[in-house]
Design a protein around this motif. Sequence first.
Motif, mmCIF file in Angstrom:
data_model
loop_
_atom_site.group_PDB
_atom_site.id
_atom_site.type_symbol
_atom_site.label_atom_id
_atom_site.label_comp_id
_atom_site.label_asym_id
_atom_site.label_seq_id
_atom_site.Cartn_x
_atom_site.Cartn_y
_atom_site.Cartn_z
ATOM 1 N N PHE A 121 0.859 -1.177 0.000
ATOM 2 C CA PHE A 121 0.000 0.000 0.000
ATOM 3 C C PHE A 121 0.899 1.233 0.000
ATOM 4 C CE2 PHE A 121 -2.314 3.544 1.765
ATOM 5 C CZ PHE A 121 -3.454 3.530 0.982
ATOM 6 N N VAL A 149 -2.007 2.694 -7.890
ATOM 7 C CA VAL A 149 -2.949 1.567 -7.876
ATOM 8 C C VAL A 149 -2.689 0.614 -9.028
ATOM 9 C CG1 VAL A 149 -4.728 2.888 -6.675
ATOM 10 C CG2 VAL A 149 -4.815 2.711 -9.186
ATOM 11 N N SER A 191 -1.003 -2.169 -7.359
ATOM 12 C CA SER A 191 -1.631 -2.689 -6.148
ATOM 13 C C SER A 191 -2.221 -4.069 -6.422
ATOM 14 C CB SER A 191 -2.736 -1.742 -5.684
ATOM 15 O OG SER A 191 -3.474 -2.303 -4.617
ATOM 16 N N ARG A 212 -7.795 -1.051 -6.692
ATOM 17 C CA ARG A 212 -7.373 -1.106 -8.099
ATOM 18 C C ARG A 212 -8.510 -1.219 -9.109
ATOM 19 N NH1 ARG A 212 -5.447 -4.659 -12.128
ATOM 20 N NH2 ARG A 212 -3.434 -4.002 -13.001
#
Length: 400
Positions: free
Chosen positions: A141, A149, A152, A158
């Motif tokens: 994170f 994202v 991620s 996401r």
Amino acid sequence: MLRTPAAVQDAERYTAHNYHPLPVVISSAEGVWLTDVDGRRYLDCLAGYSALNFGHRHPALIAAAHAQLDKLTLTSRAFIHDQFADFCRELAALCGKDLVLPMNTGAEAVETGIKVARKWGYQVKGVPAGQANIVVAEGNFHGRTTTIVSFSTDEDARADFGPYTPGFRIVPYGDLAALAGAIDEHTVAVLLEPIQGEQGVVVPPEGYLPGVRQLCTERNVLFIADEIQSGLGRTGTTFACEQEGVVPDMYLLGKALGGGIVPVSAVAADADVLGVLKPGQHGSTFGGNPLACAVATEVVRLLATGEFQRRSAELGERLHTGLRGLIGKGLVAVRGRGLWAGLDIDPALMSGREACERLMERGVLAKDTHGSTIRLAPPLVITEEEIDHAVTQLAAVLAG
């Protein structure tokens, strides 16, 4: 008549639902204690995800903010102000690095680190244009920008935000062999959290961080440590990397750097890394503003005393001892370092959200993540008695 229900309703009505807050409405705070609009007090065991390491309204930080508000709050980076050099010099010294680049939010620090690593890769390492890649870890994170994202593995963060930014390789957290296999001649950086906070305060296996450091050195790759949540005293040392004697090439800092008063973030690295940036290539109107620098300089000075790191280490032992005593009594696992803990609740008992709601009813505020996990990260000014109180309330919740 209680004011909380109407205040919660108004917040839900006029705000995009990008958070799922507990139904509590805070109106004032001091140290580790919060007071809501109805006058009820709560023990803060989240500390703004480590943004409030020094507690609410720490007197030295409030004094620094008040003094600066009466003089100068913003110039932009078009000019130099009288708080800027002190902040950059003292933070660089705390980090043991040559240079600092101030920004505002943690996500901006991460984005800055990505840009600097890519530019370093092209200009210093000699990676062909457009070919740079960065290796990251599953469960990471680092923020919620479009680029972040893109790498991620949390679908809540996401999903439906594509098309995604290329240039990232994801490997299991804690797996050195997988990391080594992902690095190639075009890799410019390995970006990791020394402890994964949002994932549930996940501590990597012993030897992992030194192994990452060795790999990065051998393969001419930058080791970027995202210490936005784990740094600045949270784990019992200034930086979580210190727990294993590791020094990264670049620190990403934020949250506690602003003292819980203003958003402040920064990238710290040596001149051979941050020096690749030239005027006009990166910036921020509010980054390194006078108010932010005045507060953050006082934060650095508080950390330079070592008091808060010692408190976190010593009180963290008490917290973890108390929490481990609840394993088998509703908890199935406890992780963390210093005043930072991830607790896995028996999912047959209740969800993490339910546990946090019941703790709230008992006057303790914490935050859930990933189903049945909750995180505890109280301000570093908490006392032994307050730690014991939090553990006692958690025990009562688990006992039903």
